[in-house]
Write an enzyme that holds these catalytic residues in place. Sequence first.
Site, PDB file in Angstrom:
ATOM      1  N   ASP A  69      77.019  36.018  35.413  1.00  0.00           N
ATOM      2  CA  ASP A  69      76.968  35.462  34.050  1.00  0.00           C
ATOM      3  C   ASP A  69      75.567  35.565  33.462  1.00  0.00           C
ATOM      4  O   ASP A  69      75.401  35.617  32.237  1.00  0.00           O
ATOM      5  CB  ASP A  69      77.455  34.010  34.040  1.00  0.00           C
ATOM      6  CG  ASP A  69      78.957  33.914  34.294  1.00  0.00           C
ATOM      7  OD1 ASP A  69      79.439  32.819  34.608  1.00  0.00           O
ATOM      8  OD2 ASP A  69      79.650  34.959  34.195  1.00  0.00           O
ATOM      9  N   ASP A  96      65.001  44.912  59.280  1.00  0.00           N
ATOM     10  CA  ASP A  96      65.953  44.082  60.021  1.00  0.00           C
ATOM     11  C   ASP A  96      66.721  44.901  61.042  1.00  0.00           C
ATOM     12  O   ASP A  96      67.034  44.415  62.135  1.00  0.00           O
ATOM     13  CB  ASP A  96      66.920  43.398  59.052  1.00  0.00           C
ATOM     14  CG  ASP A  96      66.304  42.164  58.411  1.00  0.00           C
ATOM     15  OD1 ASP A  96      66.559  41.928  57.215  1.00  0.00           O
ATOM     16  OD2 ASP A  96      65.542  41.454  59.101  1.00  0.00           O
TER      17      ASP A  96
END
Length: 266
Positions: free
Chosen positions: A87, A178
């Site tokens: 939004d 990672d």
Amino acid sequence: MAAPKNAFKAALREGRFQLGLWAALGSPYAAEILSTSGYDWLLIDGEHGPNDMPMISAQIGALRHSPTHAMVRPPMGEAWLLKQLLDQGAQTFLIPMVESAEQAKALVRALRYPPHGIRGVGAGLGRASDFNRTPDYLATANDEICLIVQVESRAGFAAIDDIAAVEGVDGVFIGPSDLAADMGLLGDPGAPEVLATIGKIFERTKAHGKARGIMTVSLQQAEVYRDLGADFMAIGTDVNCLVSAVETLRRTFLGETVTEKRGGGY
Ligand SMILES: O=C(O)C(=O)C[C@H](O)[C@@H](O)CO
């Protein structure tokens, strides 16, 4: 009038390489400076940067009418968080630590309006619909959403074919830091074993017709990744640019040499 066209998604579909930069300073001012610096995309990092919702929204706004596309990384791929980001006008998402097709399917549904997903209807309050001034937003929003999932662990690598095959996943992004850490090579994303795994993930991703993404702060490593087939890549971070520019300035003035750790060491 329809939802804004997603230029980044269109470029990936047309096979046009997209060069990006990481934004972790949490500064709409810095984002605005970077928005006209020639990068195709800017990753607003809510996972490792001090970026909360108002801060991310302000940075999306800073990029809104620029040639640089906003890509947003939330801390995790939670539906309630994605709803808010959508939004606020985010159309391209980088979701960390995706390790299964089920996780990827849930992300696709979180980013789409019913009947294809579960996104709540409230864009009339947000930038996404130009504050309720886009009559056809609801009917056209889904198609302009771009979902990039991060595969950055051995579990994600093991599930790469299932993940890449999910309809609605537009690309796979490898987090080399990672991935290296999960492989027992913490701090060494440039290790041969990590590069070999990156190559295999890229190969499988391409086999499913999806885009391949990655990031590095080492231009030498960037060449390696480009040769491995990266379709979109970040070659630095705002934090690193600031720190290295300041350090280089001082060292150059003092005549000191600057050395780079293998793989950028991120
Ligand atoms: O694991 C990685 O590498 C990434 O996901 C990118 C990093 O999070 C980025 O912040 C640079 O360290």
